[in-house]
Structures are given as structure tokens and as C-alpha cells.
Write a protein that holds these residues in place. Structure first.
Motif, PDB file in Angstrom:
ATOM      1  N   VAL A 185       0.842  -1.250  -0.090  1.00  0.00           N
ATOM      2  CA  VAL A 185      -0.034   0.108  -0.082  1.00  0.00           C
ATOM      3  C   VAL A 185       0.913   1.274   0.143  1.00  0.00           C
ATOM      4  O   VAL A 185       0.725   2.290  -0.668  1.00  0.00           O
ATOM      5  CB  VAL A 185      -1.053   0.024   1.302  1.00  0.00           C
ATOM      6  CG1 VAL A 185      -1.761   1.154   1.270  1.00  0.00           C
ATOM      7  CG2 VAL A 185      -2.047  -1.138   1.085  1.00  0.00           C
ATOM      8  N   SER A 186       2.112   1.309   0.698  1.00  0.00           N
ATOM      9  CA  SER A 186       2.833   2.388   0.842  1.00  0.00           C
ATOM     10  C   SER A 186       3.391   2.638  -0.465  1.00  0.00           C
ATOM     11  O   SER A 186       3.960   3.730  -0.710  1.00  0.00           O
ATOM     12  CB  SER A 186       3.814   2.121   1.901  1.00  0.00           C
ATOM     13  OG  SER A 186       4.816   1.509   1.412  1.00  0.00           O
ATOM     14  N   LEU A 187       3.271   1.561  -1.336  1.00  0.00           N
ATOM     15  CA  LEU A 187       4.010   1.708  -2.792  1.00  0.00           C
ATOM     16  C   LEU A 187       2.933   2.260  -3.640  1.00  0.00           C
ATOM     17  O   LEU A 187       3.329   2.223  -4.820  1.00  0.00           O
ATOM     18  CB  LEU A 187       4.840   0.365  -3.045  1.00  0.00           C
ATOM     19  CG  LEU A 187       6.008   0.060  -2.394  1.00  0.00           C
ATOM     20  CD1 LEU A 187       6.645  -1.386  -2.870  1.00  0.00           C
ATOM     21  CD2 LEU A 187       7.235   1.021  -2.804  1.00  0.00           C
ATOM     22  N   GLY A 188       2.001   2.283  -3.322  1.00  0.00           N
ATOM     23  CA  GLY A 188       0.663   2.893  -4.195  1.00  0.00           C
ATOM     24  C   GLY A 188      -0.207   1.710  -4.651  1.00  0.00           C
ATOM     25  O   GLY A 188      -1.004   2.203  -5.502  1.00  0.00           O
ATOM     26  N   ALA A 189       0.018   0.630  -4.228  1.00  0.00           N
ATOM     27  CA  ALA A 189      -1.068  -0.345  -4.743  1.00  0.00           C
ATOM     28  C   ALA A 189      -2.551  -0.349  -4.235  1.00  0.00           C
ATOM     29  O   ALA A 189      -2.687   0.216  -3.045  1.00  0.00           O
ATOM     30  CB  ALA A 189      -0.658  -1.773  -4.534  1.00  0.00           C
ATOM     31  N   GLN A 193      -5.245  -4.699  -6.002  1.00  0.00           N
ATOM     32  CA  GLN A 193      -3.878  -5.056  -6.251  1.00  0.00           C
ATOM     33  C   GLN A 193      -3.021  -5.643  -4.999  1.00  0.00           C
ATOM     34  O   GLN A 193      -2.216  -6.643  -5.304  1.00  0.00           O
ATOM     35  CB  GLN A 193      -2.950  -3.600  -6.798  1.00  0.00           C
ATOM     36  CG  GLN A 193      -3.347  -3.204  -8.184  1.00  0.00           C
ATOM     37  CD  GLN A 193      -2.866  -2.025  -8.512  1.00  0.00           C
ATOM     38  OE1 GLN A 193      -2.704  -1.021  -7.743  1.00  0.00           O
ATOM     39  NE2 GLN A 193      -2.316  -1.762  -9.769  1.00  0.00           N
TER      40      GLN A 193
ATOM     41  N   MET B  51      -0.294   4.575   8.103  1.00  0.00           N
ATOM     42  CA  MET B  51      -0.575   3.160   8.748  1.00  0.00           C
ATOM     43  C   MET B  51      -1.420   3.295  10.006  1.00  0.00           C
ATOM     44  O   MET B  51      -2.033   2.244  10.194  1.00  0.00           O
ATOM     45  CB  MET B  51       0.632   2.548   8.828  1.00  0.00           C
ATOM     46  CG  MET B  51       1.185   2.093   7.334  1.00  0.00           C
ATOM     47  SD  MET B  51       2.614   1.425   7.588  1.00  0.00           S
ATOM     48  CE  MET B  51       3.301   1.502   5.977  1.00  0.00           C
ATOM     49  N   HIS B  70      -4.847   8.484   2.624  1.00  0.00           N
ATOM     50  CA  HIS B  70      -4.403   7.296   2.697  1.00  0.00           C
ATOM     51  C   HIS B  70      -2.875   7.004   2.477  1.00  0.00           C
ATOM     52  O   HIS B  70      -2.514   7.842   1.736  1.00  0.00           O
ATOM     53  CB  HIS B  70      -5.337   6.579   1.524  1.00  0.00           C
ATOM     54  CG  HIS B  70      -5.322   5.014   1.952  1.00  0.00           C
ATOM     55  ND1 HIS B  70      -4.287   4.189   1.631  1.00  0.00           N
ATOM     56  CD2 HIS B  70      -6.161   4.196   2.606  1.00  0.00           C
ATOM     57  CE1 HIS B  70      -4.682   3.026   1.638  1.00  0.00           C
ATOM     58  NE2 HIS B  70      -5.619   3.057   2.361  1.00  0.00           N
ATOM     59  N   THR B  71      -2.328   5.976   2.978  1.00  0.00           N
ATOM     60  CA  THR B  71      -1.010   5.753   3.075  1.00  0.00           C
ATOM     61  C   THR B  71      -0.359   5.614   1.621  1.00  0.00           C
ATOM     62  O   THR B  71       0.476   6.507   1.126  1.00  0.00           O
ATOM     63  CB  THR B  71      -0.552   4.444   3.523  1.00  0.00           C
ATOM     64  OG1 THR B  71      -1.264   4.453   4.765  1.00  0.00           O
ATOM     65  CG2 THR B  71       0.713   4.022   3.486  1.00  0.00           C
ATOM     66  N   ARG B  72      -1.540   5.212   0.492  1.00  0.00           N
ATOM     67  CA  ARG B  72      -1.317   5.217  -0.778  1.00  0.00           C
ATOM     68  C   ARG B  72      -1.003   6.282  -1.575  1.00  0.00           C
ATOM     69  O   ARG B  72      -0.194   6.539  -2.466  1.00  0.00           O
ATOM     70  CB  ARG B  72      -2.679   4.280  -1.220  1.00  0.00           C
ATOM     71  CG  ARG B  72      -2.800   4.064  -2.821  1.00  0.00           C
ATOM     72  CD  ARG B  72      -4.068   3.626  -3.214  1.00  0.00           C
ATOM     73  NE  ARG B  72      -4.292   2.311  -2.319  1.00  0.00           N
ATOM     74  CZ  ARG B  72      -5.527   2.210  -1.824  1.00  0.00           C
ATOM     75  NH1 ARG B  72      -6.448   3.078  -1.749  1.00  0.00           N
ATOM     76  NH2 ARG B  72      -5.766   1.141  -1.276  1.00  0.00           N
ATOM     77  N   VAL B  76       5.044   7.906   0.558  1.00  0.00           N
ATOM     78  CA  VAL B  76       6.125   7.702   1.452  1.00  0.00           C
ATOM     79  C   VAL B  76       6.761   6.366   1.236  1.00  0.00           C
ATOM     80  O   VAL B  76       6.296   5.409   0.741  1.00  0.00           O
ATOM     81  CB  VAL B  76       5.511   7.695   2.876  1.00  0.00           C
ATOM     82  CG1 VAL B  76       5.053   9.205   3.611  1.00  0.00           C
ATOM     83  CG2 VAL B  76       4.583   6.672   3.253  1.00  0.00           C
ATOM     84  N   GLY B  98       6.274  -1.032  -6.929  1.00  0.00           N
ATOM     85  CA  GLY B  98       5.662   0.142  -7.096  1.00  0.00           C
ATOM     86  C   GLY B  98       5.327   1.054  -8.337  1.00  0.00           C
ATOM     87  O   GLY B  98       4.401   1.920  -8.445  1.00  0.00           O
ATOM     88  N   ARG B 102       1.101   1.069 -10.817  1.00  0.00           N
ATOM     89  CA  ARG B 102       0.639   2.554 -11.041  1.00  0.00           C
ATOM     90  C   ARG B 102      -0.603   2.197 -12.318  1.00  0.00           C
ATOM     91  O   ARG B 102      -0.424   1.351 -13.072  1.00  0.00           O
ATOM     92  CB  ARG B 102       1.456   3.307 -11.804  1.00  0.00           C
ATOM     93  CG  ARG B 102       2.501   3.974 -10.673  1.00  0.00           C
ATOM     94  CD  ARG B 102       3.301   5.322 -11.069  1.00  0.00           C
ATOM     95  NE  ARG B 102       4.151   5.418 -10.018  1.00  0.00           N
ATOM     96  CZ  ARG B 102       5.278   6.327 -10.262  1.00  0.00           C
ATOM     97  NH1 ARG B 102       5.706   6.572 -11.488  1.00  0.00           N
ATOM     98  NH2 ARG B 102       5.941   6.516  -9.096  1.00  0.00           N
ATOM     99  N   VAL B 153       9.616   4.434  -5.876  1.00  0.00           N
ATOM    100  CA  VAL B 153       8.526   5.297  -6.587  1.00  0.00           C
ATOM    101  C   VAL B 153       8.603   6.659  -6.035  1.00  0.00           C
ATOM    102  O   VAL B 153       7.834   7.825  -6.174  1.00  0.00           O
ATOM    103  CB  VAL B 153       7.253   4.704  -5.519  1.00  0.00           C
ATOM    104  CG1 VAL B 153       6.712   3.554  -5.798  1.00  0.00           C
ATOM    105  CG2 VAL B 153       7.576   4.727  -3.885  1.00  0.00           C
TER     106      VAL B 153
END
Lengths: 288, 354
Positions: A185-189, A193, B51, B70-72, B76, B98, B102, B153
């Protein structure tokens, strides 16, 4: 001190090693039990089925009612297993990866089918959806028949096989924790996904294991299905029910022929289960 | 990208994890959150990452409020103590993740992704491992891959949760020097959590010392070590000798010594504690000046390039001194010998809770 003491290989687990005769006795008891209660009955199924030769065996399986029972069993499994797969994954994902109120209640509920007698499970559906049941009149009005029909069989099977996949996945997912998901999630998923690329591949062997057990139970279930089926030959008899009908008619060859299919299913399940276990173990030892 | 943390509060049931935390992290700095386990440092890091949600307070990245994001969407990079690499993906796919998740519109082409991943793997000096799987790597290698994955990312902020905590001492020391050099190269605003004071001192531009959900001190590693703001910081950062005494109108009476305590001019005959670092303890055979007390040498031990001397004063307080090897050779101390101890850089605090 003799030299033998120095050169003899040091046995592992010397503290928990039993005397030789104790070990042989334990092995012998196990073998006798396995032979008496597993191998002999299993063998007798095939012996009885083939008593009148291979042709009679095929005839018994090709008989229309037997064919219909086989088809129905497969149909019920094909509907019930995927539904429980979705449910099991969803429940395990929710329980292992999130904190919420009523979580322990949900875990208890998932286990419920294990602690309830299958016959009672079947009866509950009859009481709910049968003609005399709570929703019976409404269902009859709308010309929907659940009990003594295929939907009833699917419902009863669903209930009985409810816990298999969820129970398999919950400890596995809990052990894996949620850090990989958090990383994703932190990587944007997106949530989907993350599930598809991270969570699902990590539990695929556990999932397969659960599906195999669930399928075996779905095809072999007798009690719950028996109550809701109504035993209409050629329509609502699954294989286990058909075996009983044939047996009660003293048609032993046919009964054992159909039973041998169930026995084969059990053997295939066992082999598949061992294969999956071997894979899981390999993956686990690789992960550490 | 600067981070502004304002009045963050967080409770877990009865446990007060964060108690009104405010902190500014300037662009490009490498900041360490240092504290014992349970002090709330990881919770703070996870709140910055999105988180965890704070009960109250706000977080802003470069002036833009991100508390509700949101974290997404926060962009970070997060590095976990236990790496959290995707175990079923190759090193290459881990780093590429990452970028490949996308949406099509903003996703680079396959060739660009390949180029970017290989550049990152070169940056962490592991390009030769691209086809391997996480379980085939050592802990140090895994953590460098995790860092490359987080950097892929192009995060605005890099957050590291005890990044070296699971590694053995030697690898840990190598890796933290390497992280420092890497940060000097890429200059992304970074926050890392650690309970290891050496790690915090060596790697960071600034240290934030935390204890039971509060910030005790914010300062450069030198400031935190040489002028601790609170007794907690004194004890947590480095070894320290501790003397009980009383303070009265700016002077502390500790044993037979009168020590100036200009910060405590208001106190009248209040219980106090004085802190002295072991390397600020002088040992002499002749009494030199007022600030010396007689003591007996109990034990002498060598630790690397230092010599540690255990002493006991007349009130049976234990005193620890550290000498350089040459200093110890010059003195030629023996156990049982009577000497004078002269503390320098004594810092006096009022005894808490009294």
C-alpha cells in the motif's frame, strides 16, 4: 573406557529415545489398527464392487440413476466449493489482517458447522425453507423449491463445508502478518492489487489445501444432505445417498461400485493433500 | 519535503502511546526517533506514514495537510525492520512493484521500469542479485533491496522502522554508514526509528529522544550527548554516573562537593541528582581544587581502546570512570589504591516527583 564409545555415532534426541521393544510395539499396534480399520475395509469396497467382474462394475456405474447421482454430486461440489472459497478467503483476510469488534464471535461462528451435527444442519434448513417451515409458504407462493431439490443440497453442503478453507487460511495469514500488505500500500497499490499480487500468492498453497479438503467433504457429505434431499432417485440423490439406497435394496455390487468411486476420490484427495503439504513445507523452509 | 507534526495524540485502549507530540522535520534532513521500546516512536512513524490514524492532531507534508490522506496517496517510502519483501517475487519484481501497480496513464513503459530498477539496484550495489528471490539473500542484502523498493516510487519522505534491528552487529555498522552516505547522495527527507543510541548518533542529522509518549529533547547528536535536556536523556544516551544530593539557591551539595547549578536558582533545599559522564571523571593522586572527593579503586578493566575504572567514594557510592589507554598508563592505577576523583561537566537536575 573403550574405543567403541568414542567412535559410535551419537544418536540424536537421546533423552527422548525409547527402548527398542517399546518402539516396535508401538509400530505394531499402529499397523494392526491401520490394517483392521482402514486397509481391509478399503480393499473390501473394491473386492465387493468387482465381485461379478469388470463388466458388472461398469454396468452398475452406467446405470442412469447412478450417472445422475454422480452428476449431481459434481454439480453440488462445483457450486459449493467456489462459494466457500470466496467466503473463506474473505473471512480469513478480514480476521487475519484487520482489527474489528466481534472478531472472536466471527471466529466462533466459522467453527459452528464443525460442532453441530450435520443432521441438525439439514433439519434447520427443512424447518426454514420446507413447506411447513417459516419461509415455506412464501417460497411456495413464488414457486421456489429449495428443500427436496438441488438448491437445498447446495445449501446444506455449503453449511457443512463452511469452515474448511477459512480455518486453513486464518493461521497462515496471521503468521504472515500484514507488513507485506502495508509495504504494497505504501508503494501505491490499491486494495485489489495488494490482494491479487501480495496476499493471494502468499497463501496459494494453503488455499489449495483447503479447497481439496472442502471438495472431499462436499462430495462425501451424507447427514445434512440426506435430510434435505428427499431421496428422489435420479433427481436429488447424491453419490453417498445413492449408495445407501442401493445397499438397502440388497444391490451390493452396484452399491459398492458407486462407493468405490467415493473411495477413489478419497485416495486422490489424500495424494493431492500430501503433494500440497510437500510444496507448503518447501516454501516454508525457503522463507526462513 | 518538510514534515510538520502538530499535537499528535494516540491511545491504544488504556495505553497512552503518544501524548501531544509536535515536531518539525526540515526538508532533506535525516532524523532519528530514539527511545526505549514502548516510547511511541514506531507509532509516530506509522502515523506519519498513514498506517495508523492519530486520535487528534495533524500531519502536514510541505505545508499540505495529509492527516486524512490514505497511505497510498502520501508517497512515503517505508522500510520495515523485518524487510517485508514480497516473498514470492524476484528482487527485480520487488523493486519494480511500486511502478508496475501504477494506473496505466502514469505507468512508465516496461523498458523505463527496467532501467529504473537496474539503476536503483546499482545504487544499493546489488544489481547482480536481480533474478534472485528474497529467501536467497542475507539480511543485509534484503534490507538494501527493501530500501531500493521504497526509493523506486520516488517518495517525498523515507520512513525507516528499526531498519537495522534484525541484523548482526557487524552488518548493522556497515549498513548504517552506507545509509548515511546514501542519504548524502539523494537527500530525501528521512525519519528512522531506533532504540540504539550509537546508531542514532552516527547516522542522523538530528536526534529526537522520546520517552513514554513524549519528546524529551530534539537536537544534533552532539547536543543530545553533551548537553542532555532531561535526566532521562542523560541516562538513555551514553553511560552516566549519578549522585544524589540537595540543591539550594543555585548551588548543589553532592557529598563533600559544592557544585554550581545556575539553572536551579529558585530551588531551596530540594533533593537533586547530579549526572557526570564516565569520561568526565578525572582521577588524581593529589587533591586538585575543591571539586574532588577521595575514593578507592575497586576494579580496572580494558574495553577496546578505553580503560574503565570502578571506584567507590567514602559514602560507598559507585563511580565509573573512563580513561584513555595512554591516560591509564600514565596513572598506573592499582585496585585498592586510594585516589581523588574530580568530576567535570556536572549537570544537576531536581529529583523528579519531589
Amino acid at each position: 573406557m573403550s574405543n567403541a564409545n568414542v567412535t559410535a555415532p551419537i544418536p540424536r534426541n537421546i533423552a527422548t529415545r525409547e527402548a527398542t521393544w517399546v518402539r516396535w510395539l508401538l509400530i505394531a499396534i499402529t499397523l494392526v489398527f491401520l490394517t483392521a480399520f482402514l486397509f481391509v475395509p478399503l480393499l473390501s469396497v473394491f473386492v465387493e464392487a468387482l465381485r461379478n467382474g469388470v463388466d458388472a462394475y461398469w454396468e452398475a456405474l452406467k446405470e442412469p440413476d447412478a450417472l445422475s447421482a454422480i452428476k449431481l454430486t459434481v454439480l453440488v461440489a462445483v457450486i459449493a466449493v467456489p462459494l466457500n472459497l470466496v467466503f473463506g478467503l474473505a473471512a480469513a483476510w478480514a480476521i487475519a489482517k484487520f482489527e474489528f469488534r466481534g472478531k472472536s464471535l466471527l471466529i466462533t461462528l466459522i467453527d459452528l458447522p464443525f460442532s453441530v451435527s450435520p443432521v441438525i444442519a439439514g433439519l434447520v434448513y427443512v424447518l426454514l425453507f420446507g413447506l411447513q417451515g417459516w419461509m415455506g409458504p412464501w417460497l411456495a407462493e413464488h414457486d421456489i423449491q429449495l428443500i427436496f431439490a438441488v438448491p437445498g443440497l447446495v445449501l446444506a453442503t455449503l453449511f457443512v463445508t463452511f469452515p474448511f478453507i477459512a480455518r486453513e487460511l486464518i493461521p497462515l495469514m496471521q503468521e504472515q502478518g500484514k507488513e507485506e500488505e502495508e509495504a504494497a500500500v505504501s508503494l501505491g497499490a490499491s486494495g485489489w492489487q495488494t490482494f491479487w499480487h501480495v496476499t493471494l500468492p502468499n497463501v496459494k498453497w494453503g488455499l489449495l489445501y483447503g479447497v481439496i479438503l472442502c471438495n472431499a467433504r462436499a462430495m462425501g457429505e451424507f447427514g445434512a444432505v440426506s435430510v434435505v434431499s428427499g431421496h428422489i432417485r435420479g433427481f436429488t440423490n447424491t453419490m453417498p445417498l445413492h449408495v445407501e439406497v442401493l445397499y438397502n435394496e440388497y444391490n451390493f455390487v452396484a452399491a459398492f461400485a458407486v462407493a468405490s468411486l467415493l473411495a477413489l476420490l478419497a485416495l486422490v484427495t489424500l495424494i493431492a493433500k500430501t503433494w500440497v503439504e510437500w510444496h507448503t513445507q518447501r516454501e516454508r523452509s525457503a522463507a526462513h | 519535503m518538510s514534515i510538520a507534526i502538530r499535537n499528535i495524540k494516540k491511545r491504544f485502549g488504556q495505553f497512552n502511546a503518544l501524548n501531544d507530540i509536535s515536531l518539525d522535520i526540515p526538508t532533506g534532513e535525516l532524523v532519528a526517533l530514539l527511545g526505549p521500546s514502548g516510547c511511541g516512536k514506531t507509532t509516530l512513524l506509522r502515523i506519519i506514514a498513514g498506517m495508523e490514524l492519530p486520535d487528534s492532531g495533524s500531519i502536514a507534508f510541505h505545508g499540505e495537510d495529509t492527516t486524512e490522506k490514505h497511505t497510498r496517496e502520501r508517497q512515503v517510502g517505508f522500510v520495515f525492520q523485518h524487510y517485508a519483501l514480497f516473498r514470492h517475487m524476484s528482487v527485480f519484481d520487488n523493486v519494480a512493484f511500486g511502478l508496475t501497480v501504477r494506473p496505466r496513464a502514469s505507468r512508465p513503459s516496461k523498458e523505463e521500469i527496467r532501467q529504473r530498477v537496474m539503476d536503483l539496484l546499482k545504487l544499493v550495489q546489488l544489481d547482480w542479485l536481480a533474478e534472485r528471490y528474497p529467501h536467497e539473500l542475507s539480511g543485509g542484502q534484503r534490507q538494501r533491496i527493501a530500501l531500493a523498493r521504497a526509493l523506486a516510487v520516488e517518495p517525498k519522505v523515507l520512513l525507516l522502522d528499526e531498519p537495522f534491528g534484525a541484523l548482526d552487529t557487524k552488518v548493522r555498522k556497515e549498513l548504517r554508514r552506507w545509509l548515511r552516505r546514501l542519504h548524502d547522495e539523494i537527500h530525501v527527507t528521512s525519519v528512522f526509528v531506533t532504540h540504539d543510541q550509537d546508531e542514532a548518533m552516527e547516522v542522523s542529522d538530528r536526534v529526537v529522544v522520546m520517552n513514554s509518549g513524549k519528546i524529551e529533547q530534539i537536537g544534533s547528536p552532539d547536543e543530545v550527548y553533551h548537553s542532555p535536556a532531561t535526566p532521562f536523556v542523560y541516562q538513555f544516551v551514553g553511560n552516566v554516573n549519578l549522585f544524589h544530593g540537595r540543591v539550594h539557591e543555585g548551588w548543589a551539595r553532592i557529598g563533600a562537593m559544592d557544585i554550581p547549578a545556575p539553572d536551579l536558582g529558585q530551588a531551596t533545599d530540594a533533593p537533586a541528582i547530579a549526572y557526570v559522564r564516565p569520561h568526565d571523571i578525572w582521577i588524581t593522586r593529589e587533591r586538585e581544587g575543591e571539586l574532588c572527593v577521595p575514593a578507592v579503586v575497586k576494579d580496572i578493566s580494558r574495553i577496546g581502546s578505553l580503560v574503565r575504572v570502578e571506584l567507590e567514594d567514602e559514602d560507598h557510592n559507585e563511580i565509573q570512570a573512563e580513561l584513555t589507554r595512554s591516560g591509564a598508563q600514565h596513572l598506573q592505577l592499582n585496585a585498592g589504591e586510594k585516589v581523588f576523583v574530580c568530576p567535570r561537566n556536572v549537570k544537576v537536575f531536581l529529583e523528579p516527583g519531589k
